[in-house]
Write a protein that holds these residues in place. Structure first.
Motif, PDB file in Angstrom:
ATOM      1  N   UNK A  43       0.833  -1.205   0.000  1.00 37.15           N
ATOM      2  CA  UNK A  43       0.000   0.000   0.000  1.00 37.15           C
ATOM      3  C   UNK A  43       0.863   1.249   0.000  1.00 37.15           C
ATOM      4  N   UNK A  44       1.943   1.211   0.765  1.00 36.15           N
ATOM      5  CA  UNK A  44       2.871   2.353   0.794  1.00 36.15           C
ATOM      6  C   UNK A  44       3.533   2.534  -0.568  1.00 36.15           C
ATOM      7  N   UNK A  45       3.930   1.437  -1.185  1.00 39.91           N
ATOM      8  CA  UNK A  45       4.548   1.499  -2.519  1.00 39.91           C
ATOM      9  C   UNK A  45       3.595   2.110  -3.544  1.00 39.91           C
ATOM     10  N   UNK A  46       2.315   1.804  -3.395  1.00 37.34           N
ATOM     11  CA  UNK A  46       1.315   2.307  -4.340  1.00 37.34           C
ATOM     12  C   UNK A  46       0.789   3.692  -3.952  1.00 37.34           C
ATOM     13  N   UNK A  47       1.343   4.243  -2.886  1.00 42.10           N
ATOM     14  CA  UNK A  47       0.969   5.577  -2.411  1.00 42.10           C
ATOM     15  C   UNK A  47      -0.511   5.669  -2.034  1.00 42.10           C
ATOM     16  N   UNK A  48      -1.038   4.554  -1.504  1.00 44.81           N
ATOM     17  CA  UNK A  48      -2.405   4.535  -0.984  1.00 44.81           C
ATOM     18  C   UNK A  48      -2.393   5.170   0.407  1.00 44.81           C
ATOM     19  N   UNK A  49      -3.316   6.058   0.666  1.00 42.19           N
ATOM     20  CA  UNK A  49      -3.285   6.836   1.910  1.00 42.19           C
ATOM     21  C   UNK A  49      -4.088   6.213   3.051  1.00 42.19           C
ATOM     22  N   UNK A  50      -5.082   5.376   2.716  1.00 40.26           N
ATOM     23  CA  UNK A  50      -5.926   4.774   3.748  1.00 40.26           C
ATOM     24  C   UNK A  50      -6.114   3.280   3.465  1.00 40.26           C
ATOM     25  N   UNK A  51      -5.920   2.492   4.513  1.00 41.28           N
ATOM     26  CA  UNK A  51      -6.114   1.047   4.432  1.00 41.28           C
ATOM     27  C   UNK A  51      -6.978   0.633   5.621  1.00 41.28           C
ATOM     28  N   UNK A  52      -8.183   0.154   5.354  1.00 46.42           N
ATOM     29  CA  UNK A  52      -9.092  -0.241   6.432  1.00 46.42           C
ATOM     30  C   UNK A  52      -9.188  -1.756   6.487  1.00 46.42           C
ATOM     31  N   UNK A  53      -8.880  -2.330   7.644  1.00 41.44           N
ATOM     32  CA  UNK A  53      -8.824  -3.779   7.811  1.00 41.44           C
ATOM     33  C   UNK A  53      -9.885  -4.223   8.808  1.00 41.44           C
ATOM     34  N   UNK A  54     -10.745  -5.141   8.381  1.00 44.66           N
ATOM     35  CA  UNK A  54     -11.801  -5.675   9.239  1.00 44.66           C
ATOM     36  C   UNK A  54     -11.193  -6.789  10.081  1.00 44.66           C
ATOM     37  N   UNK A  55     -10.851  -6.465  11.322  1.00 49.23           N
ATOM     38  CA  UNK A  55     -10.109  -7.397  12.169  1.00 49.23           C
ATOM     39  C   UNK A  55     -11.006  -8.175  13.132  1.00 49.23           C
ATOM     40  N   UNK A  56     -12.047  -7.517  13.662  1.00 49.54           N
ATOM     41  CA  UNK A  56     -12.919  -8.175  14.645  1.00 49.54           C
ATOM     42  C   UNK A  56     -14.266  -7.482  14.628  1.00 49.54           C
ATOM     43  N   UNK A  61     -17.814 -11.806  18.680  1.00 51.29           N
ATOM     44  CA  UNK A  61     -17.845 -12.139  20.110  1.00 51.29           C
ATOM     45  C   UNK A  61     -18.456 -13.519  20.338  1.00 51.29           C
ATOM     46  N   UNK A  62     -19.158 -14.033  19.349  1.00 54.84           N
ATOM     47  CA  UNK A  62     -19.786 -15.356  19.459  1.00 54.84           C
ATOM     48  C   UNK A  62     -18.765 -16.491  19.363  1.00 54.84           C
ATOM     49  N   UNK A  63     -17.547 -16.186  18.982  1.00 52.17           N
ATOM     50  CA  UNK A  63     -16.534 -17.224  18.803  1.00 52.17           C
ATOM     51  C   UNK A  63     -16.086 -17.810  20.144  1.00 52.17           C
ATOM     52  N   UNK A  64     -15.455 -18.993  20.117  1.00 51.30           N
ATOM     53  CA  UNK A  64     -15.004 -19.625  21.368  1.00 51.30           C
ATOM     54  C   UNK A  64     -14.056 -18.724  22.153  1.00 51.30           C
ATOM     55  N   UNK A  65     -14.124 -18.790  23.478  1.00 48.62           N
ATOM     56  CA  UNK A  65     -13.296 -17.956  24.343  1.00 48.62           C
ATOM     57  C   UNK A  65     -11.809 -18.132  24.039  1.00 48.62           C
TER      58      UNK A  65
END
Length: 224
Positions: A43-56, A61-65
């Motif tokens: 992303x930095x190489x392509x000069x993209x300014x915003x990267x949004x990552x769906x992490x959780x 929260x329904x997943x195993x502890x």
């Protein structure tokens, strides 16, 4: 060529990859972190300014502890060990979602945001405990409470991405074709790419191919 400032990614397939390769979903989450670092560099190489990552997501929260604990420990370790390097690279970390985690993780997230706040090379929006439906309801409630006129300009002020341009590209890995409550308002005119590869198998060449394909799309926005 189309301008490209913002890429959003649903990083799907970590658990399945882990079960397939090492018989452990957690192994897939760990492998997926390596892919994150590759995509940040590209992303930095392509000069993209915003990267949004769906992490959780709010639904995760329904997943195993055991799995949730591993995920949060993985994030804590990443922040402890890598935030200084991200800062040196002029990368800003911004949390999208509600910080409803352990005291330790909340402090680390706040520290990381504060430390990198002025950085300008790339802004990483990490979507944690994020759900688009909740975000939209919150914005409507704020408009109503403040008795402001209901229009697009006022509504956007109360979104968690209020200072971020809408993504031009949304990528979802893992061979699943749905949006899973992610940026439902923001992707109204986003080009969506569904990838068969599981997230840990996704690489720089896949990313570059999608960007190249995006550049060749004729984007009309309702026009001809």
């Amino acid at each position: 060529m189309n301008p490209l400032n913002h890429v959003a990614i649903i990083m799907d397939g970590n658990g399945r990859w882990g079960l397939k390769h090492q018989k452990s979903r957690n192994a897939g989450h760990k492998a997926g972190l390596k892919t994150v670092e590759k995509i940040i560099k590209e992303s930095i190489k392509k000069n993209i300014k915003y990267l949004t990552l769906y992490a959780f997501s709010t639904e995760n929260w329904k997943r195993p502890e055991k799995e949730k604990k591993f995920l949060f420990n993985l994030l804590e370790n990443f922040l402890v060990n890598r935030i200084e390097d991200l800062h040196k690279q002029n990368i800003k970390l911004n949390i999208v979602g509600i910080k409803n985690f352990s005291k330790k993780l909340n402090l680390l997230l706040n520290f990381s945001e504060k430390k990198t706040f002025k950085n300008t090379k790339l802004q990483i929006n990490l979507a944690l405990n994020y759900g688009s439906k909740s975000e939209l309801l919150y914005a409507f409630k704020k408009l109503n409470k403040k008795k402001e006129k209901i229009n697009e300009k006022n509504f956007i002020k109360y979104l968690q991405t209020k200072d971020v341009p809408d993504p031009e590209i949304l990528i979802r890995t893992g061979n699943t074709k749905r949006l899973s409550n992610f940026l439902l308002w923001q992707i109204a005119y986003t080009e969506i790419f569904f990838e068969k590869k599981l997230w840990p198998d996704f690489n720089e060449n896949d990313y570059k191919r999608i960007i190249k394909d995006f550049m060749n799309i004729k984007r009309n926005f309702g026009n001809i």
